[in-house]
Design a protein around this motif. Structure first.
Motif, PDB file in Angstrom:
ATOM      1  N   GLU A   1      44.571  41.673  39.579  1.00  0.00           N
ATOM      2  CA  GLU A   1      44.607  40.306  40.104  1.00  0.00           C
ATOM      3  C   GLU A   1      45.228  40.262  41.512  1.00  0.00           C
ATOM      4  OE1 GLU A   1      46.463  37.416  37.338  1.00  0.00           O
ATOM      5  OE2 GLU A   1      47.089  36.304  39.112  1.00  0.00           O
ATOM      6  N   SER A   2      46.207  41.132  41.765  1.00  0.00           N
ATOM      7  CA  SER A   2      46.829  41.177  43.100  1.00  0.00           C
ATOM      8  C   SER A   2      45.806  41.565  44.164  1.00  0.00           C
ATOM      9  CB  SER A   2      47.952  42.209  43.153  1.00  0.00           C
ATOM     10  OG  SER A   2      48.966  41.867  42.269  1.00  0.00           O
ATOM     11  N   LEU A   3      44.988  42.548  43.822  1.00  0.00           N
ATOM     12  CA  LEU A   3      43.949  42.995  44.767  1.00  0.00           C
ATOM     13  C   LEU A   3      42.985  41.853  45.061  1.00  0.00           C
ATOM     14  CD1 LEU A   3      42.676  46.532  43.729  1.00  0.00           C
ATOM     15  CD2 LEU A   3      43.915  45.895  45.818  1.00  0.00           C
ATOM     16  N   ALA A   4      42.630  41.129  44.000  1.00  0.00           N
ATOM     17  CA  ALA A   4      41.668  40.036  44.154  1.00  0.00           C
ATOM     18  C   ALA A   4      42.213  38.924  45.045  1.00  0.00           C
ATOM     19  CB  ALA A   4      41.290  39.479  42.786  1.00  0.00           C
ATOM     20  N   THR A   5      43.559  38.800  45.148  1.00  0.00           N
ATOM     21  CA  THR A   5      44.121  37.748  46.000  1.00  0.00           C
ATOM     22  C   THR A   5      44.509  38.285  47.368  1.00  0.00           C
ATOM     23  OG1 THR A   5      46.359  38.097  45.170  1.00  0.00           O
ATOM     24  CG2 THR A   5      45.034  36.425  44.038  1.00  0.00           C
ATOM     25  N   GLY A   6      44.008  39.470  47.710  1.00  0.00           N
ATOM     26  CA  GLY A   6      44.162  39.937  49.089  1.00  0.00           C
ATOM     27  C   GLY A   6      45.316  40.881  49.352  1.00  0.00           C
ATOM     28  N   CYS A   7      45.941  41.414  48.289  1.00  0.00           N
ATOM     29  CA  CYS A   7      46.983  42.412  48.505  1.00  0.00           C
ATOM     30  C   CYS A   7      46.330  43.653  49.133  1.00  0.00           C
ATOM     31  CB  CYS A   7      47.610  42.759  47.151  1.00  0.00           C
ATOM     32  SG  CYS A   7      48.844  44.046  47.220  1.00  0.00           S
ATOM     33  N   PRO A   8      46.899  44.191  50.220  1.00  0.00           N
ATOM     34  CA  PRO A   8      46.297  45.369  50.854  1.00  0.00           C
ATOM     35  C   PRO A   8      46.189  46.529  49.853  1.00  0.00           C
ATOM     36  CG  PRO A   8      48.058  44.477  52.219  1.00  0.00           C
ATOM     37  CD  PRO A   8      48.111  43.748  50.911  1.00  0.00           C
ATOM     38  N   ALA A   9      45.048  47.203  49.851  1.00  0.00           N
ATOM     39  CA  ALA A   9      44.777  48.231  48.836  1.00  0.00           C
ATOM     40  C   ALA A   9      45.810  49.354  48.856  1.00  0.00           C
ATOM     41  CB  ALA A   9      43.374  48.797  49.022  1.00  0.00           C
ATOM     42  N   ALA A  10      46.259  49.764  50.028  1.00  0.00           N
ATOM     43  CA  ALA A  10      47.216  50.883  50.110  1.00  0.00           C
ATOM     44  C   ALA A  10      48.543  50.496  49.461  1.00  0.00           C
ATOM     45  CB  ALA A  10      47.432  51.285  51.559  1.00  0.00           C
ATOM     46  N   ALA A  11      48.973  49.259  49.684  1.00  0.00           N
ATOM     47  CA  ALA A  11      50.226  48.772  49.093  1.00  0.00           C
ATOM     48  C   ALA A  11      50.063  48.644  47.585  1.00  0.00           C
ATOM     49  CB  ALA A  11      50.599  47.425  49.701  1.00  0.00           C
ATOM     50  N   TRP A  12      48.919  48.096  47.160  1.00  0.00           N
ATOM     51  CA  TRP A  12      48.648  47.933  45.716  1.00  0.00           C
ATOM     52  C   TRP A  12      48.705  49.282  45.007  1.00  0.00           C
ATOM     53  CZ3 TRP A  12      45.134  49.967  42.308  1.00  0.00           C
ATOM     54  CH2 TRP A  12      45.086  49.372  41.036  1.00  0.00           C
ATOM     55  N   ARG A  13      48.097  50.299  45.631  1.00  0.00           N
ATOM     56  CA  ARG A  13      48.022  51.632  45.019  1.00  0.00           C
ATOM     57  C   ARG A  13      49.428  52.184  44.758  1.00  0.00           C
ATOM     58  NH1 ARG A  13      45.131  54.322  48.884  1.00  0.00           N
ATOM     59  NH2 ARG A  13      43.352  52.977  48.609  1.00  0.00           N
ATOM     60  N   LYS A  14      50.325  52.026  45.743  1.00  0.00           N
ATOM     61  CA  LYS A  14      51.705  52.527  45.575  1.00  0.00           C
ATOM     62  C   LYS A  14      52.439  51.749  44.491  1.00  0.00           C
ATOM     63  CE  LYS A  14      52.569  54.541  50.079  1.00  0.00           C
ATOM     64  NZ  LYS A  14      53.229  54.405  51.384  1.00  0.00           N
ATOM     65  N   ALA A  15      52.239  50.431  44.472  1.00  0.00           N
ATOM     66  CA  ALA A  15      52.899  49.592  43.473  1.00  0.00           C
ATOM     67  C   ALA A  15      52.382  49.947  42.076  1.00  0.00           C
ATOM     68  CB  ALA A  15      52.646  48.115  43.779  1.00  0.00           C
ATOM     69  N   PHE A  16      51.070  50.108  41.960  1.00  0.00           N
ATOM     70  CA  PHE A  16      50.445  50.434  40.677  1.00  0.00           C
ATOM     71  C   PHE A  16      50.947  51.791  40.175  1.00  0.00           C
ATOM     72  CE2 PHE A  16      46.863  52.317  38.240  1.00  0.00           C
ATOM     73  CZ  PHE A  16      46.799  51.387  37.215  1.00  0.00           C
ATOM     74  N   SER A  17      50.988  52.741  41.086  1.00  0.00           N
ATOM     75  CA  SER A  17      51.419  54.075  40.714  1.00  0.00           C
ATOM     76  C   SER A  17      52.865  54.056  40.192  1.00  0.00           C
ATOM     77  CB  SER A  17      51.226  54.969  41.937  1.00  0.00           C
ATOM     78  OG  SER A  17      52.034  56.063  41.876  1.00  0.00           O
ATOM     79  N   LEU A  18      53.710  53.232  40.800  1.00  0.00           N
ATOM     80  CA  LEU A  18      55.090  53.126  40.326  1.00  0.00           C
ATOM     81  C   LEU A  18      55.156  52.501  38.933  1.00  0.00           C
ATOM     82  CD1 LEU A  18      58.106  53.435  40.736  1.00  0.00           C
ATOM     83  CD2 LEU A  18      58.113  51.352  42.086  1.00  0.00           C
ATOM     84  N   LEU A  19      54.333  51.465  38.699  1.00  0.00           N
ATOM     85  CA  LEU A  19      54.312  50.819  37.375  1.00  0.00           C
ATOM     86  C   LEU A  19      53.871  51.818  36.306  1.00  0.00           C
ATOM     87  CD1 LEU A  19      54.613  48.105  35.789  1.00  0.00           C
ATOM     88  CD2 LEU A  19      52.157  47.797  36.112  1.00  0.00           C
ATOM     89  N   VAL A  20      52.837  52.600  36.620  1.00  0.00           N
ATOM     90  CA  VAL A  20      52.320  53.580  35.660  1.00  0.00           C
ATOM     91  C   VAL A  20      53.381  54.645  35.379  1.00  0.00           C
ATOM     92  CG1 VAL A  20      50.561  55.351  35.276  1.00  0.00           C
ATOM     93  CG2 VAL A  20      49.911  53.167  36.318  1.00  0.00           C
ATOM     94  N   GLN A  21      54.014  55.148  36.433  1.00  0.00           N
ATOM     95  CA  GLN A  21      55.044  56.181  36.244  1.00  0.00           C
ATOM     96  C   GLN A  21      56.232  55.667  35.449  1.00  0.00           C
ATOM     97  OE1 GLN A  21      56.410  58.337  39.732  1.00  0.00           O
ATOM     98  NE2 GLN A  21      54.298  58.387  40.505  1.00  0.00           N
ATOM     99  N   ALA A  22      56.626  54.421  35.721  1.00  0.00           N
ATOM    100  CA  ALA A  22      57.785  53.848  35.032  1.00  0.00           C
ATOM    101  C   ALA A  22      57.509  53.681  33.544  1.00  0.00           C
ATOM    102  CB  ALA A  22      58.148  52.496  35.651  1.00  0.00           C
TER     103      ALA A  22
END
Ligand code: IPE
Ligand code: IPE
Ligand code: MG
Length: 290
Positions: free
Chosen positions: A118-139
């Motif tokens: 949903e963040s991507l769909a509202t215009g979150c930059p893809a590079a930032a989203w990828r880092k945030a997503f990766s942290l959520l998955v790792q956590a």
């Protein structure tokens, strides 16, 4: 922000019409029973500090709360802590049975990951989203909460305070790190930069403080029945006052460092740290009671 609403509306959307009703009911029960919503509120404070738009951070904050709900449902199962009550109500498996509780926990993980799109769909930059997503998955995974739960099985009476803290840093700390550092990724702050490291340091102090407050409160409640502390309590290594002092000191140092780097912007995070300090201060030392 109204977290109950944010969490509930998105759950309705992700479950949709096709989720089997028995599974949907167990998932809803696991998520919507009254929790403190501490992790989303912490992420909100971090996002405010860093001026991250709500539309980018809220899906991650809700996802984090769903991941937290998954860990609690599974943690209470008979093969884990075998608990009958959670949040003042019967645990998930007591209401829906073990099999559905297991599936409800399982289902919340991919549901949470899906929600972050949903963040991507509202215009979150893809590079930032990828880092945030990766942290959520790792956590969430083997180097996060799930790893922490397994590491707890490796502790025994001979374990050191360092080993205990390492377990807590994963079991409890990983989701707090995610709450505070996902907004840093969404704001495009480089890992290793002073701004990032001040947040990392604050998050470590916060995780330790939360765990300490939890252990102090448990000790204050259980003193009458229990002869000693369980080996997973920090109190099996340090005195009540020492645990409190260490946590308060770590929080104060982390606040100062945060203020030094982020200035007045970090007020929302300082507010939560202030609340945590009040909790630490309020815990009653059972040893001092008569
Ligand atoms: C409980 O977390 C598990 C721990 C990590 C100590 P919370 O105290 O945040 O639980 P809820 O979400 O408010 O029920
Ligand atoms: C809760 O842990 C689950 C996780 C932190 C993953 P605990 O067993 O220590 O906490 P309670 O007492 O069940 O809330
Ligand atoms: Mg438990």
């Amino acid at each position: 922000l109204n977290w109950e609403q944010a969490i509930g509306e998105r759950l309705d959307r992700i479950l949709g019409k096709d989720t089997p009703p028995n599974l949907a009911a167990a998932i809803r029960y696991g998520v919507l029973t009254p929790g403190k919503r501490f992790r989303p509120r912490l992420m909100e404070a971090s996002a405010r500090t860093l001026s991250v738009p709500d539309s980018h951070s809220v899906p991650f904050a809700v996802a984090l709360e769903w991941i937290h709900a998954f860990t609690l449902i599974h943690d209470d199962l008979p093969c884990m802590d075998d608990d009958d009550f959670r949040r003042g109500l019967p645990t998930n498996h007591k209401v829906y049975g073990e099999a559905l509780a297991l599936l409800a926990g399982d289902a919340l993980v991919p549901a949470a990951f899906e929600l972050t799109l949903e963040s991507l769909a509202t215009g979150c930059p893809a590079a930032a989203w990828r880092k945030a997503f990766s942290l959520l998955v790792q956590a969430t995974g083997p180097r996060g909460v799930i790893g922490g739960q397994a590491r707890e099985f490796l502790l025994d009476a001979t374990s050191t305070l360092e080993e205990l803290k390492r377990m807590h840093a994963l079991k409890t700390g990983a989701l707090f790190d995610a709450a505070i550092l996902i907004p840093a990724h969404l704001a495009g702050i480089e890992s290793g930069s002073p701004r990032f490291e001040a947040l990392e340091n604050f998050s470590n102090a916060f995780g330790l403080g939360f765990q300490s407050a939890d252990d102090l409160e448990d000790a204050a409640e259980e003193h009458d029945e229990a002869a000693g502390y369980t080996q997973t309590s920090i109190l099996s290594h340090l005195s009540f006052q020492q645990v409190r002092q260490n946590a308060e000191q770590a929080l104060s140092e982390a606040e100062n460092r945060l203020r030094g780097v982020h200035g007045t912007h970090c007020a929302p995070l300082l507010e939560l740290s202030h609340q945590l300090k009040q909790k630490l201060a309020a815990a009653q030392d059972p040893g001092s009671r008569t």
